[in-house]
Design a protein around this motif. Structure first.
Motif, short mmCIF file in Angstrom:
data_model
loop_
_atom_site.label_atom_id
_atom_site.label_comp_id
_atom_site.label_asym_id
_atom_site.label_seq_id
_atom_site.Cartn_x
_atom_site.Cartn_y
_atom_site.Cartn_z
N ASN A 4 48.78 18.60 35.23
CA ASN A 4 49.56 19.15 34.12
C ASN A 4 49.65 18.16 32.95
O ASN A 4 50.72 17.94 32.38
CB ASN A 4 50.95 19.59 34.57
CG ASN A 4 51.62 20.50 33.58
OD1 ASN A 4 50.97 21.10 32.72
ND2 ASN A 4 52.93 20.62 33.67
N LEU A 5 48.51 17.57 32.57
CA LEU A 5 48.48 16.56 31.51
C LEU A 5 47.81 17.03 30.22
O LEU A 5 47.72 16.27 29.27
CB LEU A 5 47.79 15.29 32.01
CG LEU A 5 48.56 14.48 33.06
CD1 LEU A 5 47.73 13.29 33.54
CD2 LEU A 5 49.91 14.03 32.51
N ILE A 6 47.35 18.27 30.18
CA ILE A 6 46.68 18.76 28.97
C ILE A 6 47.70 19.51 28.10
O ILE A 6 48.41 20.39 28.58
CB ILE A 6 45.48 19.66 29.33
CG1 ILE A 6 44.43 18.82 30.08
CG2 ILE A 6 44.89 20.29 28.06
CD1 ILE A 6 43.24 19.61 30.59
N ASP A 7 47.76 19.13 26.83
CA ASP A 7 48.70 19.75 25.90
C ASP A 7 48.16 21.05 25.32
O ASP A 7 48.92 21.96 25.02
CB ASP A 7 49.03 18.78 24.75
CG ASP A 7 49.69 17.52 25.26
OD1 ASP A 7 50.70 17.63 25.99
OD2 ASP A 7 49.19 16.42 24.94
N GLU A 8 46.85 21.11 25.11
CA GLU A 8 46.25 22.29 24.51
C GLU A 8 44.84 22.49 25.03
O GLU A 8 44.08 21.53 25.13
CB GLU A 8 46.23 22.16 22.98
CG GLU A 8 45.66 23.37 22.26
CD GLU A 8 45.74 23.23 20.76
OE1 GLU A 8 46.85 23.37 20.21
OE2 GLU A 8 44.69 22.95 20.14
N TYR A 9 44.52 23.74 25.33
CA TYR A 9 43.18 24.12 25.74
C TYR A 9 42.55 24.87 24.58
O TYR A 9 43.16 25.78 24.02
CB TYR A 9 43.22 25.05 26.96
CG TYR A 9 43.73 24.39 28.21
CD1 TYR A 9 42.85 23.98 29.20
CD2 TYR A 9 45.10 24.20 28.42
CE1 TYR A 9 43.33 23.39 30.37
CE2 TYR A 9 45.58 23.61 29.57
CZ TYR A 9 44.68 23.21 30.54
OH TYR A 9 45.14 22.62 31.68
#
Length: 181
Positions: A131-136
Motif C-alpha cells: 500500500n505504498l503507491i499514491d497514484e496509478y
C-alpha cells in the motif's frame, strides 16, 4: 512528501506489454511531460532492458520531435534498477538498487523533489501489496494480444481503487488515474 506514481501500459485484455501499445506523438508527449515532472523512476530488470532502446535511440534519432523529446527525458531521469542478476547498468543516469524496494522508497520519500515513478509490473505488484503507491496511471491501449503477464495476478488481498480521472488519446488509448483505498 513525494508522491509515488505507478505508470504502466496495458492491453485491453489486461496484459502488461510496453511493446503492444500504439504510441503516437500525443502519447510520447504525455509521458515526456510526466518524466520531466519527476526526479526518479524505478524499474525491474526486464523493463529497464526494454527501455534501453531509448538510450540507443538518442545516438540515432528518427527526427520525430515527440520521440526525440521522450528519448531525452528518459535518458535524463535518474533510473534505479532492481535486479539480482545484473552486475552493472551501463547507462550514465541509472544505478542498481543496493537496498530493498521498501528501503529505497522510504529514503526517496524523505528527500525533496518531484514524484517518484514506478515503471515495472513487478515493482508495482510489490508496492501495491505494501500500500505504498499514491497514484496509478494505467494506460489501456485498444489492442488485444491474447496472452502475457496480467498486472495484478499476485495481489495478496482484495484491493479497492477510486477513479480520480481519465485521459483519452486520439489513438483510442485511455489513461485511468486511480488511488488505492
Amino acid at each position: 512528501m513525494r508522491k509515488i506514481i505507478a505508470a504502466l501500459n496495458l492491453t485491453i485484455d489486461g496484459f502488461c506489454d510496453h511493446t503492444a501499445g500504439i504510441p503516437d506523438a500525443e502519447m510520447h508527449q504525455h509521458y515526456t511531460d510526466l518524466l520531466n515532472q519527476a526526479d526518479v523512476i524505478l524499474y525491474g530488470r526486464t523493463t529497464f532492458e526494454l527501455m534501453k532502446f531509448w538510450q540507443a535511440y538518442i545516438e540515432k534519432p528518427s527526427g520525430e520531435k515527440a520521440m526525440v523529446e521522450f528519448a531525452q527525458a528518459i535518458d535524463n531521469i535518474h533510473k534505479i534498477v532492481f535486479s539480482t542478476t545484473m552486475k552493472n547498468v551501463d547507462w550514465e543516469s541509472a544505478s542498481l538498487a543496493n537496498q530493498t524496494i521498501e528501503q529505497v522508497i522510504s529514503e526517496l520519500k524523505q528527500q525533496s523533489g518531484g514524484p517518484i515513478l514506478i515503471g515495472s509490473r513487478s515493482l508495482i505488484l510489490q508496492l501495491t501489496n505494501l500500500n505504498l503507491i499514491d497514484e496509478y496511471q494505467l494506460c489501456i491501449h485498444p489492442v488485444v494480444i491474447g496472452n502475457g503477464l496480467p498486472l495484478f495476478d499476485k495481489i495478496k488481498e482484495r484491493t479497492v481503487f477510486k477513479l480520480l480521472n481519465i485521459k483519452i488519446f486520439a489513438s483510442g488509448a485511455v489513461i485511468h488515474y486511480y488511488r488505492q483505498l
